[in-house]
Write an enzyme that holds these catalytic residues in place. Structure first.
Site, PDB file in Angstrom:
ATOM      1  N   SER A   1      -8.356  -0.530  -5.977  1.00 54.57           N
ATOM      2  CA  SER A   1      -8.729  -0.322  -4.578  1.00 54.57           C
ATOM      3  C   SER A   1     -10.250  -0.176  -4.465  1.00 54.57           C
ATOM      4  CB  SER A   1      -7.984   0.884  -4.003  1.00 54.57           C
ATOM      5  OG  SER A   1      -7.848   0.731  -2.598  1.00 54.57           O
TER       6      SER A   1
ATOM      7  N   LYS B   1       0.848  -1.196   0.000  1.00 56.62           N
ATOM      8  CA  LYS B   1       0.000   0.000   0.000  1.00 56.62           C
ATOM      9  C   LYS B   1       0.879   1.239   0.000  1.00 56.62           C
ATOM     10  CE  LYS B   1      -4.170   1.153  -0.603  1.00 56.62           C
ATOM     11  NZ  LYS B   1      -4.921   0.672  -1.730  1.00 56.62           N
TER      12      LYS B   1
END
Length: 586
Positions: A385, A189
């Site tokens: 995402s 991330k």
């Protein structure tokens, strides 16, 4: 004093009169001028393809007609452009398409869709030619479908492969006293990595390199097919910068003719059998798309496929053509679900993600809709995402080879100015009734208990996200977790690991939706229809739109992008399911 008051009142009255008169002229001109001005196409015409005003797949519809009149842009989206090119195939008045100095805002997957439409157009026997003063890599990718390709003698060719640049702010935070407290789940991330490190992590470098290579391989293979140049040779050209000048580009086979624009137009006249001292008939792609969009088509189909466009960052609220909001998205899914004539739904996603809560609300609406009728997802440039979150439970998922997807992970950023306030002599104290009453404040050091509670929330949302993906894709939690951790994937790789079902564009997804609904004769209906009020109308008036152009002119294009990025970060509230970085291919 009374006299001065009367004078002032008179001046204000005159000002208001002229403002109302000005608005009246604008409105009357927009209504009657716009409606009376039809688009006619002369015989032996050429479509000029310039896409500088096209950014989104969908230009949007609004419930309030006044908002439609003054909405930003030309009310033409990429899907309208592609439909127009499909119509031009069988239009006897259209003899070819000229791609002239194209400077588009389209992403790679959008460019791929348009490129496919141009390839299909060529099958009609009509020509597609291209001219430019210079070619960026993205522009050349699209223009490489043309034959011949012209380049200005003093122009240039940008053909050197792909790269990504990321700025890191760890030292800046320490020196300035402005710190971003980061709480995340997922080793990939990297959206928050610039606030934690001074260099790229091995995991981030791995995923970025894999992504860029996958996209490049897709681009190079298509250029190779169109130009009859092997992929290894294209890589050699890129590595050695062997096409950096017009003559070098011609020698390497990337362009066909090095000449000025008048020579290019004379070549088109020759194809059309028009004398050199006469002009040939042209129609812009925007005008032709308007003509196609406003021409009624005879169809006996009662069945419909709803195409719902989800474009931009995911945020709370109504949303618009550039922002995905739960208001317009949930309403669109509900309307399509209840409409008996709509037999299936295609959700077209072009989003890097955003609010985790909003993503979950839209996911839930897709889940409810799927129980009533088939839902097929078509991924554009991004479906990452939060963009993947709203896609994962569809019946089928389509993506392009160069679509950026995955990034299954969540994070939170809490700006902290306590070091800065201490440096400049500001002290902040809190009074509270309970131990945790104050919660988060940017002006006091982040409490470890608050950090632990926030991490708990992050972990809960991540588990929910992975569980949704596992259920939707018929995988185990462990299988999804292994390919999640916030890592991004190109569409070509996402198929191999089970995040995507098939490679294909929007039309492929529509055909799949029709097959699942067992209908062969159908039309499409576009959503959302946005709800805007009078304030939105004023915000879209022509003179207010000049603000963006004015700021760009004063501070420059690159600085304007930085300013917009800061504004975007400020608008992020709550836990984010957001793609780690943005790739701009030029």
């Amino acid at each position: 004093m009374k006299f001065l008051g009367n004078v002032l009142a008179t001046i204000i009255g005159i000002f208001i009169f002229f403002m109302l008169f000005f608005f009246g002229i604008l409105i009357i001109g927009a209504i009657f001028g716009g409606e009376s001005e039809g688009v006619s196409v002369k015989s032996n015409s050429v479509i000029e393809l310039n896409l500088e005003d096209i950014k989104n797949d969908y230009a949007g519809k609004f419930k309030d007609p006044w908002v439609t009149i003054f909405s930003d842009g030309k009310n033409i989206g990429l899907t309208d452009i592609i439909s127009a090119i499909e119509d031009a195939k069988t239009d006897d008045d259209i003899k070819g398409i000229s791609i002239l100095n194209d400077d588009s805002q389209l992403g790679m997957a959008q460019s791929k869709a348009l490129r496919d439409a141009l390839e299909d157009f060529k099958k009609s026997g009509k020509f597609v030619m291209a001219y430019a003063n210079s070619y960026s890599q993205k522009e050349y990718y699209l223009n490489s479908v043309a034959k011949p390709i012209y380049l200005n003698p003093v122009g240039d060719m940008d053909f050197k492969g792909l790269s990504s640049e990321i700025m890191f702010f760890k030292d800046f935070q320490e020196k300035s006293g402005i710190k971003m407290e980061v709480i995340r789940h997922g080793k990939y991330k990297s959206a928050v990595e610039p606030f934690l490190e001074n260099k790229m992590s091995d995991a981030n470098r791995e995923q970025t390199s894999a992504l860029l290579n996958s996209i490049w391989n897709s681009v190079a293979s298509e250029i190779s097919k169109s130009r009859n140049i092997s992929v290894p040779k294209l890589n050699e050209i890129a590595n050695g910068l062997l096409a950096r000048t017009p003559e070098m580009a011609k020698t390497q086979g990337l362009v066909d003719v090095v000449a000025y624009e008048d020579v290019y137009h004379n070549a088109i006249k020759n194809l059309l059998k028009v004398a050199k001292d006469e002009d040939y008939n042209k129609v812009t792609i925007l005008d032709y798309a308007k003509k196609v969009a406003t021409t009624s088509k005879n169809t006996d189909a009662n069945d419909k496929i709803a195409v719902i466009y989800a474009q931009g960052e995911i945020r709370s609220g109504e949303g618009d053509v550039d922002v995905i909001g739960e208001g317009s998205m949930r309403r669109s899914l509900q309307d399509a679900r209840k409409d008996k004539n709509i037999k299936a739904i295609v959700l077209r996603i072009d989003s890097p993600g955003g609010s985790a809560l909003t993503s979950d609300l839209i996911w839930r609406e897709v889940e409810l809709t799927k129980k009533v009728k088939p839902v097929v997802v078509s991924m554009g440039n991004y479906a990452a995402s939060g963009g993947y979150y709203i896609a994962c439970n569809a019946n089928k998922i389509f993506a392009e080879n160069n679509t950026i997807t995955g990034s299954i992970g969540v994070f939170g950023i809490l700006p902290n100015f306590s070091q800065l306030t201490k440096k400049i002599g500001i002290n902040v104290e809190q009074v509270k009734t309970h131990e945790n009453a104050a919660r988060y404040s940017p002006f006091v050091p982040l409490d470890e208990k608050l950090k632990a509670v926030t991490l708990e929330e992050i972990e809960h949302i991540y588990k929910t996200f992975v569980t949704h993906v596992a259920q939707g894709r018929k995988m185990t939690f462990a299988q999804v977790d292994a390919i999640a951790q916030g890592r991004v994937w190109a569409g070509s790789e996402a198929v191999k690991i089970g995040l995507v079902d098939k490679i294909g564009g929007l039309n492929d997804a529509i055909q799949e939706a029709a097959a699942l609904a067992k209908t062969k004769t159908y039309s499409t209906q576009n959503y959302p229809e946005y709800e805007k009020d009078f304030n939105d109308l004023l915000a879209n008036l022509p003179f207010t739109k000049s603000k963006e152009s004015f700021i760009k002119e004063e501070i420059g294009e690159e600085n304007y992008k930085i300013m917009e990025e800061v504004k975007r970060l400020q608008a992020q509230k709550g836990v984010q399911a957001m793609m780690p970085f943005e790739i701009n291919i030029k």
